[in-house]
Structure formats: structure tokens, C-alpha cells
Design a protein around this motif. Sequence first.
Motif: not given
Length: 230
Positions: A68-77, A79-85, A93-99, A176-177
Motif C-alpha cells: 500500500a505505501d508503494a502503491g500510494a507513491a505510485l498513484l501520486r507519481r 496521476g489520475p490517468t489509467g485504469g481502475p485501482v 495491497l494496492v491493486r491496479l487493473l491492467v490489460a 488499461l495499461p
Amino acid sequence: MTPTVPPPRAPSDDGRGPRYARYTEPYAQWCEEWYQEWYEDGLGWPTASGPPLGLLTGVRFDVLELPADAGAALLRRTGPTGGPVALSGCGGLVRLLVAEGSADELPGLLDWLDWGGIALGLTALGAGGRMAAPVRNAVRDAVRSAAPPRPAGGAAQGAAVWLRPPEPGREVEPTLPVLTLSGRGDGNGGRGGGAPDLVRLVDAAATECHRARLLRGNTFRTNTQPLAFS
């Protein structure tokens, strides 16, 4: 205290289906069915009955998981674009939806990006996997009609939440990325042009995982080592 359950009502006037009328079932079961119909009918995502309700990966999307700490930093990095999180129910855990298919590419990408063999805590869910379906907060805001009533005392503890929710009525795949032939040379590798290329996303995620691990280690040493005086 036993939560108050609304009386049964007929679904004939709102067209939302028979599951919405099952107020007489135990609350947890009824609530799960409500969200299951929302995911299946509203988004077209296959689900697996719980508890907890699961979203099947490797069909419409794969999932990148990171602390989660890495995920929060990644989302700040990124920005708002991309798929659902989403954020896991335990908040770990932060979960990023990808292709779909990205999970199979992750080990090779990490090796190619010189992150292979490093314990990053960056993993993926692909074909045959499942993630707990977020059933709180942002999902309710995204649903056009009223969400199911909650028992007295608020929503169930430990439920997964959306940090960046999907939008009903819209295809998720274009956001999705996805892995592109251009790799690092393309800043917008998503199918719709607004999502980061998977290579860039994995590289950024690995970097934030590594930084977070170093910070956690430094914090642990600071909190456990005795102070030294000269």
C-alpha cells in the motif's frame, strides 16, 4: 444489535432484477448478490460467489499488486490517468487493473528492467486468479441508483474499496495499461491513449516498491536501535 432490514418490495417498477428484492435474506448474502449483479450486469465482469465476492482475473483484466505505501507513491507519481485501482480489505495491497495477459509479462519485464531477483513485493494476478470485489465507498458513488442499505453501525469492516472506480456503461479495456512494441519510448501505451504503457508502469511500480522497502527498513532501524552518544 441486530440490523434493521427493510421490508420486501417488488422490483417491477425499477427494472433492476429479482436479486434487488431479496431484502428478507440475511444482510450479508443479500448485499453480496446486489454487488454481484452490479459487476456482472453493469460492467460485464465475471464474478465468483464468496464470501467474499470475487472478481475473476485473466478474463477482462489482470491485476498488479504492490504494498500500500508503494502503491500510494505510485498513484501520486502517475496521476489520475489509467485504469481502475483498488485497495485490499486489509489495506495492505494496492491493486491496479491492467490489460489481460499482463500477468504473464511481469517476470520478463522485471528482468528486462533490471529488477529481476529483487524482493519488491510486486506481483500479478492473471488467468485463473481472483481478487476480492470492492464493495464499499467509491462503488456506491459510481452506481446511478441507490446502493443496498447498510446495517446500523456502518459498512462491514475489512471490505475492499475502490481508490479509482470503474464507470458503469463504459468499456474498461481502453483505460488499461498494455504492453506495446514501443516500450519505454511511448508515454501513452494504453489502448485508449490515456493510460501509461505497461513497461513504464511496471518500472515505476518497481521503483516505488524498492523505495518503500528501504524506507520501511530505515524506520525499523530507527525505532529499534538504541541511541548512540559520542
